[in-house]
Design a protein around this motif. Structure first.
Motif, PDB file in Angstrom:
ATOM      1  N   MET A  19      27.320  44.063  36.195  1.00 25.45           N
ATOM      2  CA  MET A  19      28.757  44.175  36.118  1.00 25.45           C
ATOM      3  C   MET A  19      29.304  44.282  37.551  1.00 25.45           C
ATOM      4  N   ASN A  20      30.342  43.517  37.852  1.00 26.30           N
ATOM      5  CA  ASN A  20      30.891  43.565  39.205  1.00 26.30           C
ATOM      6  C   ASN A  20      31.847  44.746  39.370  1.00 26.30           C
ATOM      7  N   THR A  21      32.263  44.961  40.609  1.00 26.10           N
ATOM      8  CA  THR A  21      33.113  46.109  40.951  1.00 26.10           C
ATOM      9  C   THR A  21      34.420  46.104  40.178  1.00 26.10           C
ATOM     10  N   THR A  22      35.068  44.956  40.110  1.00 29.30           N
ATOM     11  CA  THR A  22      36.344  44.843  39.400  1.00 29.30           C
ATOM     12  C   THR A  22      36.179  45.247  37.937  1.00 29.30           C
ATOM     13  N   ASP A  23      35.149  44.738  37.287  1.00 29.46           N
ATOM     14  CA  ASP A  23      34.908  45.068  35.876  1.00 29.46           C
ATOM     15  C   ASP A  23      34.619  46.552  35.687  1.00 29.46           C
ATOM     16  N   LYS A  24      33.839  47.120  36.587  1.00 29.81           N
ATOM     17  CA  LYS A  24      33.483  48.541  36.499  1.00 29.81           C
ATOM     18  C   LYS A  24      34.746  49.416  36.593  1.00 29.81           C
ATOM     19  N   ILE A  25      35.634  49.084  37.526  1.00 28.56           N
ATOM     20  CA  ILE A  25      36.875  49.845  37.695  1.00 28.56           C
ATOM     21  C   ILE A  25      37.767  49.689  36.463  1.00 28.56           C
ATOM     22  N   ARG A  26      37.904  48.469  35.984  1.00 25.72           N
ATOM     23  CA  ARG A  26      38.733  48.214  34.793  1.00 25.72           C
ATOM     24  C   ARG A  26      38.161  48.885  33.552  1.00 25.72           C
ATOM     25  N   GLU A  27      36.836  48.851  33.417  1.00 25.62           N
ATOM     26  CA  GLU A  27      36.188  49.486  32.274  1.00 25.62           C
ATOM     27  C   GLU A  27      36.478  50.983  32.228  1.00 25.62           C
ATOM     28  N   ALA A  28      36.677  51.583  33.393  1.00 27.01           N
ATOM     29  CA  ALA A  28      36.995  53.015  33.479  1.00 27.01           C
ATOM     30  C   ALA A  28      38.468  53.284  33.177  1.00 27.01           C
ATOM     31  N   GLY A  29      39.235  52.217  32.901  1.00 29.98           N
ATOM     32  CA  GLY A  29      40.646  52.386  32.546  1.00 29.98           C
ATOM     33  C   GLY A  29      41.589  52.376  33.736  1.00 29.98           C
ATOM     34  N   LEU A  30      41.104  51.914  34.881  1.00 27.36           N
ATOM     35  CA  LEU A  30      41.929  51.869  36.087  1.00 27.36           C
ATOM     36  C   LEU A  30      42.251  50.424  36.463  1.00 27.36           C
ATOM     37  N   LYS A  31      43.371  50.249  37.134  1.00 26.71           N
ATOM     38  CA  LYS A  31      43.726  48.935  37.664  1.00 26.71           C
ATOM     39  C   LYS A  31      42.832  48.658  38.875  1.00 26.71           C
ATOM     40  N   SER A  32      42.317  47.444  38.950  1.00 32.71           N
ATOM     41  CA  SER A  32      41.444  47.090  40.072  1.00 32.71           C
ATOM     42  C   SER A  32      42.294  46.567  41.231  1.00 32.71           C
ATOM     43  N   THR A  33      42.465  47.418  42.231  1.00 27.70           N
ATOM     44  CA  THR A  33      43.225  47.031  43.431  1.00 27.70           C
ATOM     45  C   THR A  33      42.241  46.760  44.566  1.00 27.70           C
ATOM     46  N   PRO A  34      42.670  46.056  45.599  1.00 26.61           N
ATOM     47  CA  PRO A  34      41.771  45.833  46.743  1.00 26.61           C
ATOM     48  C   PRO A  34      41.277  47.146  47.363  1.00 26.61           C
ATOM     49  N   GLN A  35      42.149  48.155  47.418  1.00 28.18           N
ATOM     50  CA  GLN A  35      41.764  49.443  47.991  1.00 28.18           C
ATOM     51  C   GLN A  35      40.705  50.132  47.134  1.00 28.18           C
ATOM     52  N   ARG A  36      40.898  50.111  45.826  1.00 29.44           N
ATOM     53  CA  ARG A  36      39.909  50.721  44.930  1.00 29.44           C
ATOM     54  C   ARG A  36      38.575  49.991  45.024  1.00 29.44           C
ATOM     55  N   LYS A  37      38.621  48.679  45.099  1.00 26.65           N
ATOM     56  CA  LYS A  37      37.382  47.907  45.229  1.00 26.65           C
ATOM     57  C   LYS A  37      36.651  48.280  46.522  1.00 26.65           C
ATOM     58  N   THR A  38      37.386  48.416  47.612  1.00 25.73           N
ATOM     59  CA  THR A  38      36.768  48.768  48.899  1.00 25.73           C
ATOM     60  C   THR A  38      36.118  50.138  48.831  1.00 25.73           C
ATOM     61  N   VAL A  39      36.810  51.114  48.239  1.00 26.34           N
ATOM     62  CA  VAL A  39      36.262  52.467  48.129  1.00 26.34           C
ATOM     63  C   VAL A  39      35.035  52.461  47.217  1.00 26.34           C
ATOM     64  N   TYR A  40      35.113  51.785  46.087  1.00 27.62           N
ATOM     65  CA  TYR A  40      33.974  51.774  45.168  1.00 27.62           C
ATOM     66  C   TYR A  40      32.770  51.057  45.777  1.00 27.62           C
ATOM     67  N   GLU A  41      33.005  49.945  46.449  1.00 27.35           N
ATOM     68  CA  GLU A  41      31.911  49.224  47.109  1.00 27.35           C
ATOM     69  C   GLU A  41      31.290  50.070  48.225  1.00 27.35           C
ATOM     70  N   SER A  42      32.111  50.848  48.909  1.00 28.84           N
ATOM     71  CA  SER A  42      31.588  51.763  49.928  1.00 28.84           C
ATOM     72  C   SER A  42      30.678  52.802  49.286  1.00 28.84           C
ATOM     73  N   MET A  43      31.089  53.331  48.143  1.00 28.71           N
ATOM     74  CA  MET A  43      30.274  54.333  47.460  1.00 28.71           C
ATOM     75  C   MET A  43      28.972  53.734  46.937  1.00 28.71           C
ATOM     76  N   ILE A  44      29.006  52.487  46.512  1.00 26.52           N
ATOM     77  CA  ILE A  44      27.765  51.829  46.084  1.00 26.52           C
ATOM     78  C   ILE A  44      26.788  51.786  47.254  1.00 26.52           C
ATOM     79  N   GLU A  45      27.285  51.499  48.434  1.00 25.42           N
ATOM     80  CA  GLU A  45      26.430  51.455  49.629  1.00 25.42           C
ATOM     81  C   GLU A  45      25.961  52.845  50.043  1.00 25.42           C
ATOM     82  N   LEU A  46      26.847  53.841  49.969  1.00 27.78           N
ATOM     83  CA  LEU A  46      26.536  55.178  50.462  1.00 27.78           C
ATOM     84  C   LEU A  46      25.739  56.025  49.459  1.00 27.78           C
TER      85      LEU A  46
END
Length: 140
Positions: free
Chosen positions: A1-28
């Motif tokens: 599942m990609n980042t956008t889908d993961k954020i949307r599945e959690a009930g949140l709108k997938s914004t560029p900022q949210r994607k950047t933060v989530y992708e950072s957390m995947i790395e960290l």
């Protein structure tokens, strides 16, 4: 599942900022707020400190992240792994520790002491290693 889908599945709108933060957390994987902010802003300097804080808070509420506090320092770390698991602390380093047998033993113990498993939200064991552990042994 990609980042956008993961954020949307959690009930949140997938914004560029949210994607950047989530992708950072995947790395960290595990990180304190200052490390996350630095990492996010190295990818996108336009994302403000307050935006990162708001996004992390919304991710915790949506169960995309969890908070783990270091038992010795009290410093809190955001954790990308949200399912029930344990942690091993070695100095400032945090490692996930998956052990269903340990979780089951704790559930049995608690049930024997009149705490029903339906009353338990989550079981997390925090193991802090002493400084000589790594010189004598290796984690498996």
């Amino acid at each position: 599942m990609n980042t956008t889908d993961k954020i949307r599945e959690a009930g949140l709108k997938s914004t560029p900022q949210r994607k950047t933060v989530y992708e950072s957390m995947i790395e960290l994987q595990h990180a304190p707020i200052e490390v996350i902010i630095s990492h996010v802003q190295s990818k996108d300097k336009e994302i403000t400190l307050s935006t990162v804080y708001r996004i992390l808070d919304s991710f915790c509420k949506a169960n995309l992240l969890s908070l783990v506090c270091h038992p010795e320092t009290g410093k809190c770390y955001y954790d990308i792994t949200v399912h029930e698991h344990h942690h091993i602390f070695e100095g400032e380093q945090i490692m996930d520790y998956e052990d269903q047998e340990l979780t089951h033993l704790i559930q049995q113990y608690l049930e024997a002491h009149n705490i029903a498993s339906t009353d338990i939200d989550k079981i997390q064991v925090q193991i802090t290693l002493n400084k000589c552990f790594t010189t004598k042994n290796e984690l498996k």
